[in-house]
Design an enzyme around this catalytic site. Structure first.
Site, PDB file in Angstrom:
ATOM      1  N   LEU A  13      39.155  40.059  37.605  1.00 22.90           N
ATOM      2  CA  LEU A  13      39.558  41.089  38.571  1.00 22.90           C
ATOM      3  C   LEU A  13      40.113  42.325  37.877  1.00 22.90           C
ATOM      4  O   LEU A  13      39.899  43.456  38.346  1.00 22.90           O
ATOM      5  CB  LEU A  13      40.590  40.501  39.541  1.00 22.90           C
ATOM      6  CG  LEU A  13      40.055  39.394  40.461  1.00 22.90           C
ATOM      7  CD1 LEU A  13      41.199  38.644  41.136  1.00 22.90           C
ATOM      8  CD2 LEU A  13      39.123  39.986  41.510  1.00 22.90           C
ATOM      9  N   ASP A  53      50.413  41.379  25.221  1.00 20.38           N
ATOM     10  CA  ASP A  53      50.594  40.002  25.675  1.00 20.38           C
ATOM     11  C   ASP A  53      51.858  40.013  26.516  1.00 20.38           C
ATOM     12  O   ASP A  53      52.957  40.247  25.993  1.00 20.38           O
ATOM     13  CB  ASP A  53      50.740  39.056  24.472  1.00 20.38           C
ATOM     14  CG  ASP A  53      50.917  37.600  24.902  1.00 20.38           C
ATOM     15  OD1 ASP A  53      51.373  37.353  26.044  1.00 20.38           O
ATOM     16  OD2 ASP A  53      50.604  36.709  24.098  1.00 20.38           O
ATOM     17  N   ASN A  80      48.323  42.695  36.620  1.00 15.01           N
ATOM     18  CA  ASN A  80      47.214  41.815  37.038  1.00 15.01           C
ATOM     19  C   ASN A  80      47.161  40.504  36.248  1.00 15.01           C
ATOM     20  O   ASN A  80      46.704  39.494  36.782  1.00 15.01           O
ATOM     21  CB  ASN A  80      45.896  42.588  36.873  1.00 15.01           C
ATOM     22  CG  ASN A  80      44.683  41.678  36.932  1.00 15.01           C
ATOM     23  OD1 ASN A  80      44.260  41.274  38.008  1.00 15.01           O
ATOM     24  ND2 ASN A  80      44.138  41.329  35.772  1.00 15.01           N
ATOM     25  N   TYR A 156      51.315  27.425  40.383  1.00 20.38           N
ATOM     26  CA  TYR A 156      50.683  28.712  40.684  1.00 20.38           C
ATOM     27  C   TYR A 156      51.246  29.292  41.973  1.00 20.38           C
ATOM     28  O   TYR A 156      51.648  30.460  42.021  1.00 20.38           O
ATOM     29  CB  TYR A 156      49.171  28.521  40.795  1.00 20.38           C
ATOM     30  CG  TYR A 156      48.413  29.811  41.035  1.00 20.38           C
ATOM     31  CD1 TYR A 156      48.278  30.747  40.018  1.00 20.38           C
ATOM     32  CD2 TYR A 156      47.834  30.078  42.276  1.00 20.38           C
ATOM     33  CE1 TYR A 156      47.584  31.933  40.239  1.00 20.38           C
ATOM     34  CE2 TYR A 156      47.138  31.251  42.499  1.00 20.38           C
ATOM     35  CZ  TYR A 156      47.020  32.178  41.475  1.00 20.38           C
ATOM     36  OH  TYR A 156      46.343  33.358  41.692  1.00 20.38           O
ATOM     37  N   LYS A 160      53.535  32.732  42.457  1.00 24.31           N
ATOM     38  CA  LYS A 160      53.091  33.880  43.262  1.00 24.31           C
ATOM     39  C   LYS A 160      54.061  34.147  44.411  1.00 24.31           C
ATOM     40  O   LYS A 160      54.251  35.300  44.803  1.00 24.31           O
ATOM     41  CB  LYS A 160      51.670  33.649  43.767  1.00 24.31           C
ATOM     42  CG  LYS A 160      50.611  33.652  42.667  1.00 24.31           C
ATOM     43  CD  LYS A 160      50.551  34.976  41.909  1.00 24.31           C
ATOM     44  CE  LYS A 160      49.381  35.028  40.939  1.00 24.31           C
ATOM     45  NZ  LYS A 160      49.316  36.295  40.172  1.00 24.31           N
ATOM     46  N   THR A 189      36.186  33.733  39.455  1.00 21.36           N
ATOM     47  CA  THR A 189      36.592  34.186  38.115  1.00 21.36           C
ATOM     48  C   THR A 189      36.881  32.941  37.262  1.00 21.36           C
ATOM     49  O   THR A 189      36.901  31.812  37.772  1.00 21.36           O
ATOM     50  CB  THR A 189      37.873  35.050  38.156  1.00 21.36           C
ATOM     51  OG1 THR A 189      38.968  34.233  38.580  1.00 21.36           O
ATOM     52  CG2 THR A 189      37.725  36.253  39.075  1.00 21.36           C
TER      53      THR A 189
HETATM   54  N1  NAP Z   1      40.432  34.731  41.289  1.00 20.81           N
HETATM   55  C1  NAP Z   1      41.090  34.519  42.434  1.00 20.81           C
HETATM   56  O1  NAP Z   1      40.610  33.845  43.358  1.00 20.81           O
HETATM   57  C2  NAP Z   1      42.460  35.101  42.611  1.00 20.81           C
HETATM   58  C3  NAP Z   1      43.033  35.051  43.895  1.00 20.81           C
HETATM   59  C4  NAP Z   1      44.311  35.579  44.072  1.00 20.81           C
HETATM   60  C5  NAP Z   1      44.984  36.140  43.008  1.00 20.81           C
HETATM   61  N2  NAP Z   1      44.394  36.191  41.767  1.00 20.81           N
HETATM   62  C6  NAP Z   1      45.147  36.821  40.673  1.00 20.81           C
HETATM   63  O2  NAP Z   1      44.350  37.844  40.100  1.00 20.81           O
HETATM   64  C7  NAP Z   1      44.804  38.080  38.759  1.00 20.81           C
HETATM   65  C8  NAP Z   1      43.603  38.131  37.830  1.00 20.81           C
HETATM   66  O3  NAP Z   1      43.024  36.833  37.805  1.00 20.81           O
HETATM   67  P1  NAP Z   1      41.454  36.568  37.640  1.00 20.81           P
HETATM   68  O4  NAP Z   1      41.034  35.766  38.810  1.00 20.81           O
HETATM   69  O5  NAP Z   1      40.747  37.808  37.302  1.00 20.81           O
HETATM   70  O6  NAP Z   1      41.480  35.552  36.400  1.00 20.81           O
HETATM   71  P2  NAP Z   1      40.856  35.641  34.919  1.00 20.81           P
HETATM   72  O7  NAP Z   1      39.453  36.053  34.963  1.00 20.81           O
HETATM   73  O8  NAP Z   1      41.228  34.330  34.310  1.00 20.81           O
HETATM   74  O9  NAP Z   1      41.694  36.824  34.244  1.00 20.81           O
HETATM   75  C9  NAP Z   1      43.039  36.665  33.930  1.00 20.81           C
HETATM   76  C10 NAP Z   1      43.418  37.774  32.971  1.00 20.81           C
HETATM   77  O10 NAP Z   1      44.816  37.639  32.641  1.00 20.81           O
HETATM   78  C11 NAP Z   1      44.906  37.701  31.235  1.00 20.81           C
HETATM   79  N3  NAP Z   1      46.108  37.048  30.717  1.00 20.81           N
HETATM   80  C12 NAP Z   1      46.492  35.768  30.844  1.00 20.81           C
HETATM   81  N4  NAP Z   1      47.627  35.564  30.173  1.00 20.81           N
HETATM   82  C13 NAP Z   1      47.978  36.748  29.601  1.00 20.81           C
HETATM   83  C14 NAP Z   1      49.030  37.183  28.790  1.00 20.81           C
HETATM   84  N5  NAP Z   1      49.991  36.342  28.370  1.00 20.81           N
HETATM   85  N6  NAP Z   1      49.086  38.478  28.409  1.00 20.81           N
HETATM   86  C15 NAP Z   1      48.115  39.337  28.807  1.00 20.81           C
HETATM   87  N7  NAP Z   1      47.059  38.988  29.556  1.00 20.81           N
HETATM   88  C16 NAP Z   1      46.997  37.694  29.952  1.00 20.81           C
HETATM   89  C17 NAP Z   1      43.641  37.028  30.727  1.00 20.81           C
HETATM   90  O11 NAP Z   1      43.441  37.335  29.362  1.00 20.81           O
HETATM   91  P3  NAP Z   1      42.608  36.318  28.383  1.00 20.81           P
HETATM   92  O12 NAP Z   1      41.149  36.610  28.601  1.00 20.81           O
HETATM   93  O13 NAP Z   1      43.109  36.694  27.021  1.00 20.81           O
HETATM   94  O14 NAP Z   1      42.989  34.925  28.781  1.00 20.81           O
HETATM   95  C18 NAP Z   1      42.640  37.696  31.651  1.00 20.81           C
HETATM   96  O15 NAP Z   1      42.336  38.994  31.203  1.00 20.81           O
HETATM   97  C19 NAP Z   1      45.782  36.951  38.432  1.00 20.81           C
HETATM   98  O16 NAP Z   1      47.114  37.428  38.572  1.00 20.81           O
HETATM   99  C20 NAP Z   1      45.475  35.922  39.511  1.00 20.81           C
HETATM  100  O17 NAP Z   1      46.582  35.093  39.788  1.00 20.81           O
HETATM  101  C21 NAP Z   1      43.160  35.672  41.558  1.00 20.81           C
END
Ligand code: NAP
Length: 232
Positions: A13, A53, A80, A156, A160, A189
């Site tokens: 995202l 980080d 994010n 989780y 949140k 994702t």
């Molecule tokens: N996907 C859904 O259905 C959904 C629904 C509601 C909310 N969200 C929220 O949307 C946000 C993005 O999630 P996503 O679904 O896009 O997941 P994702 O594809 O797993 O992306 C997560 C991102 O966070 C980064 N990250 C994790 N730990 C970190 C750290 N310590 N420092 C810096 N970056 C870090 C990851 O980097 P790396 O590549 O290095 O691991 C990656 O770039 C999250 O907050 C998630 O909770 C997602």
């Protein structure tokens, strides 16, 4: 020129938010913890990579210093970066696992916000967007008609829920900044093994709306792609 900093923007995202906001004319800074993945994402999108980080105080401080030296201001901060934490038997969860999830999803937002506040204060219309989740909403996780009510993910959801409260508190604490939370909705994702039904474009609608609305839009709101939703 709107300067937008996004944590965790190398994929998912965050990456799609970066792509769409560049289309909207923002100057986007790709925050990512892995230098190779971060630099590759930035190069692909035509953005600048900034290492961060969010669990590391020194890394977050260095990221803010980097932006201070190069852009000197941040108009939109998008917190994010997030992790799901361990899947499996909730009866085997550990304190260490809970601290690890909260370190990214809550403390990471605190670290980043504190470090970037001086840069936001230099903006004429500063905005903070916390990427939260309907999984942190007590109402949604207790509504049998909602998919959130059928998922058990203790760490989780708790992280949140804490992030949504942090958002409302920051909205009160920083009256000069629009501080809002976005619920992307269940999106395919890596976070969920790509099981979500939404595309990343659909999943970033709420974030993009909050990042592109004009001055005077409200603070302390929780928004999904259909509009404002209840906090509780
Ligand atoms: N996907 C859904 O259905 C959904 C629904 C509601 C909310 N969200 C929220 O949307 C946000 C993005 O999630 P996503 O679904 O896009 O997941 P994702 O594809 O797993 O992306 C997560 C991102 O966070 C980064 N990250 C994790 N730990 C970190 C750290 N310590 N420092 C810096 N970056 C870090 C990851 O980097 P790396 O590549 O290095 O691991 C990656 O770039 C999250 O907050 C998630 O909770 C997602």
């Amino acid at each position: 020129m709107t300067i937008t900093f996004i944590t965790g923007a190398n994929k998912g995202l965050g990456h799609e938010t970066a792509r769409r906001l560049i289309e909207h004319g923002h100057t986007v800074l790709i925050g990512a913890r892995d230098p190779e993945r971060g630099a590759a994402a930035a190069a692909a999108l035509g953005a600048r990579y900034v290492p961060i980080d969010v669990t590391d105080d020194a890394s977050v401080t260095a990221a803010a210093a980097d932006v201070a030296a190069h852009e000197g201001v941040v108009d939109v901060l998008i917190n994010n970066a997030g992790v799901h934490g361990p899947y499996g038997d909730p009866g085997t969860l550990t304190g260490a696992a809970s601290l690890a999830v909260f370190d990214v999803n809550l403390a990471g937002v605190v670290r980043t916000t504190t470090a970037f506040l001086p840069l936001l204060h230099r903006s004429a219309d500063p905005v903070i967007i916390n990427v939260s989740s309907g999984m942190g909403s007590l109402a949604r996780t207790h509504d049998p008609d909602r998919p959130e009510s059928r998922v058990v993910a203790p760490l989780y959801t708790a992280s949140k829920a804490a992030l949504t409260m942090l958002t409302t508190q920051y909205a009160k604490a920083f009256p000069g900044i629009r501080v809002n939370a976005a619920d992307p909705g269940y999106t395919a994702t890596d976070l969920n093994g790509r099981t979500g039904p939404q595309t990343v474009t659909e999943g970033t609608d709420a974030i993009v709306a909050l990042a592109t609305e004009g001055p005077g839009a409200g603070s302390g709101r929780f928004v999904d792609r259909t509009g404002e939703i209840a906090w509780s």
